[in-house]
Every structure is written in C-alpha cells, then in structure tokens.
Design a protein around this motif. Sequence first.
Motif, PDB file in Angstrom:
ATOM      1  N   PHE A 119     -33.337 -48.064 -82.152  1.00  0.00           N
ATOM      2  CA  PHE A 119     -33.286 -46.585 -81.673  1.00  0.00           C
ATOM      3  C   PHE A 119     -33.210 -46.821 -80.082  1.00  0.00           C
ATOM      4  O   PHE A 119     -32.698 -45.900 -79.466  1.00  0.00           O
ATOM      5  CB  PHE A 119     -34.556 -45.923 -82.201  1.00  0.00           C
ATOM      6  CG  PHE A 119     -34.423 -45.231 -83.196  1.00  0.00           C
ATOM      7  CD1 PHE A 119     -33.440 -44.271 -83.600  1.00  0.00           C
ATOM      8  CD2 PHE A 119     -35.130 -45.560 -84.512  1.00  0.00           C
ATOM      9  CE1 PHE A 119     -32.997 -43.674 -84.766  1.00  0.00           C
ATOM     10  CE2 PHE A 119     -34.915 -44.770 -85.604  1.00  0.00           C
ATOM     11  CZ  PHE A 119     -33.950 -43.921 -85.715  1.00  0.00           C
ATOM     12  N   THR A 120     -34.030 -47.947 -79.697  1.00  0.00           N
ATOM     13  CA  THR A 120     -33.637 -48.153 -78.152  1.00  0.00           C
ATOM     14  C   THR A 120     -32.176 -48.487 -77.707  1.00  0.00           C
ATOM     15  O   THR A 120     -31.975 -47.625 -76.567  1.00  0.00           O
ATOM     16  CB  THR A 120     -34.674 -49.414 -77.792  1.00  0.00           C
ATOM     17  OG1 THR A 120     -35.992 -48.977 -78.257  1.00  0.00           O
ATOM     18  CG2 THR A 120     -34.367 -49.742 -76.370  1.00  0.00           C
ATOM     19  N   THR A 123     -30.129 -44.914 -78.171  1.00  0.00           N
ATOM     20  CA  THR A 123     -30.417 -43.743 -77.135  1.00  0.00           C
ATOM     21  C   THR A 123     -30.109 -44.066 -75.852  1.00  0.00           C
ATOM     22  O   THR A 123     -30.321 -43.527 -74.901  1.00  0.00           O
ATOM     23  CB  THR A 123     -31.885 -43.464 -77.402  1.00  0.00           C
ATOM     24  OG1 THR A 123     -32.659 -44.361 -77.151  1.00  0.00           O
ATOM     25  CG2 THR A 123     -32.203 -42.715 -78.678  1.00  0.00           C
ATOM     26  N   PHE A 126     -28.391 -41.397 -73.796  1.00  0.00           N
ATOM     27  CA  PHE A 126     -29.222 -40.099 -73.986  1.00  0.00           C
ATOM     28  C   PHE A 126     -29.263 -39.240 -72.760  1.00  0.00           C
ATOM     29  O   PHE A 126     -29.061 -38.205 -72.393  1.00  0.00           O
ATOM     30  CB  PHE A 126     -30.318 -40.230 -74.756  1.00  0.00           C
ATOM     31  CG  PHE A 126     -31.189 -38.987 -74.953  1.00  0.00           C
ATOM     32  CD1 PHE A 126     -30.732 -37.809 -75.828  1.00  0.00           C
ATOM     33  CD2 PHE A 126     -32.317 -38.742 -74.192  1.00  0.00           C
ATOM     34  CE1 PHE A 126     -31.425 -36.712 -75.921  1.00  0.00           C
ATOM     35  CE2 PHE A 126     -33.012 -37.341 -74.328  1.00  0.00           C
ATOM     36  CZ  PHE A 126     -32.656 -36.527 -75.274  1.00  0.00           C
ATOM     37  N   ARG A 133     -34.931 -41.540 -71.820  1.00  0.00           N
ATOM     38  CA  ARG A 133     -34.428 -42.439 -72.847  1.00  0.00           C
ATOM     39  C   ARG A 133     -35.321 -43.248 -73.669  1.00  0.00           C
ATOM     40  O   ARG A 133     -35.320 -43.139 -74.811  1.00  0.00           O
ATOM     41  CB  ARG A 133     -33.318 -43.510 -72.340  1.00  0.00           C
ATOM     42  CG  ARG A 133     -32.064 -42.787 -71.597  1.00  0.00           C
ATOM     43  CD  ARG A 133     -30.988 -44.103 -71.424  1.00  0.00           C
ATOM     44  NE  ARG A 133     -31.598 -45.117 -70.973  1.00  0.00           N
ATOM     45  CZ  ARG A 133     -31.510 -45.262 -69.494  1.00  0.00           C
ATOM     46  NH1 ARG A 133     -30.639 -44.278 -68.988  1.00  0.00           N
ATOM     47  NH2 ARG A 133     -31.711 -46.471 -69.001  1.00  0.00           N
ATOM     48  N   PHE A 136     -37.619 -40.667 -75.914  1.00  0.00           N
ATOM     49  CA  PHE A 136     -36.700 -40.234 -76.886  1.00  0.00           C
ATOM     50  C   PHE A 136     -36.957 -41.041 -78.042  1.00  0.00           C
ATOM     51  O   PHE A 136     -36.888 -40.864 -78.992  1.00  0.00           O
ATOM     52  CB  PHE A 136     -35.311 -39.762 -76.182  1.00  0.00           C
ATOM     53  CG  PHE A 136     -34.516 -39.089 -77.443  1.00  0.00           C
ATOM     54  CD1 PHE A 136     -34.772 -37.889 -78.075  1.00  0.00           C
ATOM     55  CD2 PHE A 136     -33.430 -39.866 -77.798  1.00  0.00           C
ATOM     56  CE1 PHE A 136     -34.251 -37.352 -78.930  1.00  0.00           C
ATOM     57  CE2 PHE A 136     -32.571 -39.068 -78.588  1.00  0.00           C
ATOM     58  CZ  PHE A 136     -32.988 -38.020 -79.499  1.00  0.00           C
ATOM     59  N   ALA A 137     -36.601 -42.349 -77.566  1.00  0.00           N
ATOM     60  CA  ALA A 137     -36.226 -43.408 -78.843  1.00  0.00           C
ATOM     61  C   ALA A 137     -37.783 -43.681 -79.495  1.00  0.00           C
ATOM     62  O   ALA A 137     -37.638 -43.709 -80.604  1.00  0.00           O
ATOM     63  CB  ALA A 137     -35.947 -44.922 -77.825  1.00  0.00           C
TER      64      ALA A 137
END
Length: 268
Positions: A119-120, A123, A126, A133, A136-137
């Motif tokens: 996910f890092t 995003t 993003f 960022r 969010f991740a």
Amino acid sequence: MKKNIIKKGMVSTIVYPVVFGIILVVLWQTQILHHILGTDTFTLPLPSRINNIIGDNFSVIMKNVWATVFVALAGLLFGSLLGFILAMIAAMSPHWGAGGLSIATAFNAIPIIAIAPIFTNLTKDFSSDPNIRSMFAKTLVVMITCTVSMGINAYRGFIELKPFSFDLMKSYAAGRWTIFFKLQLPNCVPYIFTALRISVPGCVISAMVSEYFAEYIIGVGRQIRESIVLAQYSTAWAYIVVACLIGIVMYAVLLIVENILLRGRTTK
C-alpha cells in the motif's frame, strides 16, 4: 445475587490484572525479573528509567502518539463502516453475501507485514505531500484489518434472530426495511460491539506495524523501530509502554460506551 455477580466480574476484569501488573513492575524494578530472564538493564531498562524518558520527551512522544491514534481511529471507523455495509448487503442478498464475506476473509488472511509495503507503493501518487501519502497508506492497512471482523459479526447479528421473530414480522405485513430497522438492526448492536472488541486492539497493532514501512517517519511504531536500530533500547521501551497505554485506553473507552448503550442487554 446480581450485585455479587457484578462484584465478581469487577474482580476478574479489573482487580486481578491490576494486582498482576503491580507485582510485575515490582519484580522488574528490583531486577528480580532480569535474573529470571537472564538479561541486563541495557536490554530491559528499569521502569524508573522508562518513566524518566517519557517525562523528558513528553511533547515529542505525544506528537507520535497522535499520529498513531489518528491512523488507528480512521482505519477503525472506515473499516467498521465498510464491514457493516458488506454485512447488510450479505444479509439482504444471501446468495451474494456468503461469497462477498468469504473474499473479505481471504484478504484478512494476508499478513499486515506483507500488505503494508504494498500500500505504501500503491499510494505514492495519491498526494505530493509525503505525510498525507503515508497517512493514507497506513489508514488503508488498518481499514482492511477492521473490515472483516465487523463484517462477519454484523452478519451474524442480522441473521441470528430469535425463533419465529422474522415470521412474526412477516405476519404483520412488515416491509423489508421495517424488518431491518425494527428487528435486524437492534439485534445486531451487541454483535457490533463484539466486533469492535476485536478491532480496537487490532487497529492499534495494524497502525504501528504499518508505520514500520511508511514513507513519513512518524508514529509510535516507527519510533520503536528506529530506536531499536540505533540500539536505544530505553527509548524503544518507552514507546512500547506508550503503545500499551494507547491500546488500554481505547479498549477501556469502548467498554464504557458498550456498558452505557447495552445496559440491561446481554452481549453475544
């Protein structure tokens, strides 16, 4: 009789853990625990040393605490909401619901340590702000962790009704939404708190693990990692103690809210 049961419950849930904690701290401070474990005060600092570090670096620690709590609560909120919606859809469409919950359960089987770096990377586009960022991740990781427990438990709350209650509502010519709001939703409330009891500790752990791989260096989990890498074990233990306090406080708040809202009802 009821008062005796309540008193016994308080002893088992509050008094025993507190007494055990006091004994553990005494053994730790007097270094008896070090002799038992065969370690030293550098690897396992004394509680007094940890307490001094927390006091001397309180403002910095709180900055990291708020970052972790924000991610944990955001992931808990969105994950629980998504899980509840999935459970509601599954209860209203049983043919599709079982498959949807099975897929969600499969996602939950993926280790946090595996999905956090994924996910890092996903995003990175993003936002231009690395802090946004990163947040969010980490929130996405926590959200996945909380979705499944809420989905499964809420689904049980929607379908595990008292015998003949659904037929009784049908005999009153109640519509689908009337049955949902008058019967299924009230029946689901205890199951929601059961899911939250699982998700609250899980969201804290997920938030801290996701911080290990986050782009932005902030949060309790990240500080534990950085301190261990630099062999600053006293600082690492200070953040470990703070992490435990975060989980305890969040869980205690949940139990208080549950006892207020479900007073007189039996949880599942």
